[in-house]
Enzyme design. Sequence first.
Site, PDB file in Angstrom:
ATOM      1  N   ASP A   1       3.248   3.038 -27.465  1.00  0.00           N
ATOM      2  CA  ASP A   1       3.927   2.483 -28.630  1.00  0.00           C
ATOM      3  C   ASP A   1       2.859   1.701 -29.389  1.00  0.00           C
ATOM      4  OD1 ASP A   1       5.867   1.626 -30.434  1.00  0.00           O
ATOM      5  OD2 ASP A   1       6.386  -0.123 -29.213  1.00  0.00           O
TER       6      ASP A   1
ATOM      7  N   GLU B   1       4.135   7.255 -30.640  1.00  0.00           N
ATOM      8  CA  GLU B   1       5.152   7.197 -31.688  1.00  0.00           C
ATOM      9  C   GLU B   1       4.493   7.375 -33.051  1.00  0.00           C
ATOM     10  OE1 GLU B   1       8.774   4.943 -31.086  1.00  0.00           O
ATOM     11  OE2 GLU B   1       8.309   3.840 -32.913  1.00  0.00           O
TER      12      GLU B   1
ATOM     13  N   ASP C   1       7.916  -3.549 -25.956  1.00  0.00           N
ATOM     14  CA  ASP C   1       6.903  -2.551 -26.319  1.00  0.00           C
ATOM     15  C   ASP C   1       6.604  -1.623 -25.144  1.00  0.00           C
ATOM     16  OD1 ASP C   1       5.666  -4.149 -28.952  1.00  0.00           O
ATOM     17  OD2 ASP C   1       6.295  -5.441 -27.315  1.00  0.00           O
TER      18      ASP C   1
END
Lengths: 169, 169
Positions: free
Chosen positions: B7, B67, B140
């Site tokens: 992430d 992502e 996260d």
Amino acid sequence: VFVLGIDPGLSRCGYCCIEASGSRQRAVALGVITTPTEMPLARRLSLLQSEVRDLIDEHPPSVLAIERVLFQNNVRTAMAVGQASGVVMAEAAHRGVEVFEYSPNEVKGAVAGHGSADKAQVTQMVQTLLRLERPPRPADAADAAAIALCHLAHSPALTRRSAAIGVAP
Amino acid sequence: VFVLGIDPGLSRCGYCCIEASGSRQRAVALGVITTPTEMPLARRLSLLQSEVRDLIDEHPPSVLAIERVLFQNNVRTAMAVGQASGVVMAEAAHRGVEVFEYSPNEVKGAVAGHGSADKAQVTQMVQTLLRLERPPRPADAADAAAIALCHLAHSPALTRRSAAIGVAP
């Protein structure tokens, strides 16, 4: 003193390495790094990274000057430019090269005297300041040269003081 | 098979390395890489790069799932996230690790069944799928785990086929 100017981009990343010695400024490398649009994104970024590594090897700069990425244009392009700039900055820092960022307006202001200068004026001033026989091409390389010149104009350090007293650093 | 989920972020970059073997999925590393906000940008990116390099050394992944960076939030943050993602992807590709990008909605859809799932639902599903005793923290890291699980859910390759026939790859 070598200053490496970078106009970050993924498809086209302009670069210009300027040797500054007293009041003399000379382009020792000027060009564009390209990566194929059909290549996967991660591999393009890795290719850019290794090309920047080669540039740093060839003319080890004391400073890398790079244009700060803004969002004037479309969001997709801006993101790729941001990713490219991240790769370039990480590589420079990893090699111990100090990194300075300048906004497009700072660059135009420094080389052409005002922040609203157009591309042709910037190219013209780069040609004059570097005493080039022809206008620098392509535009990304001229922009990279302008960014390096912007750093030298802003730099209060060695280069300018030496120029003032007429001694090469 | 190790899948490293990322992430991306500059202040906080979540990671989760999942070992997938047949139908079993096990988190072998889960956490957050942080870089100090007071450090110059280029040095933060270089620090992130070396931390990602260490992660790849520790559990060499065959795939890195990351992502895709979008612009929902403020533009300043998005640019830093883009720069961080560029650094991570370049490092992975440089190491021969294949990189896959997934949008936030793909990730939520894959782990929670619908693209509008909230953070709590994603965290809950990650905990269930990875059979963790406690909800993964911080957020996260949980997001990074969801991204890796998203890749495994989408992957039509070895892992799932092996699961179907009950053989570890």
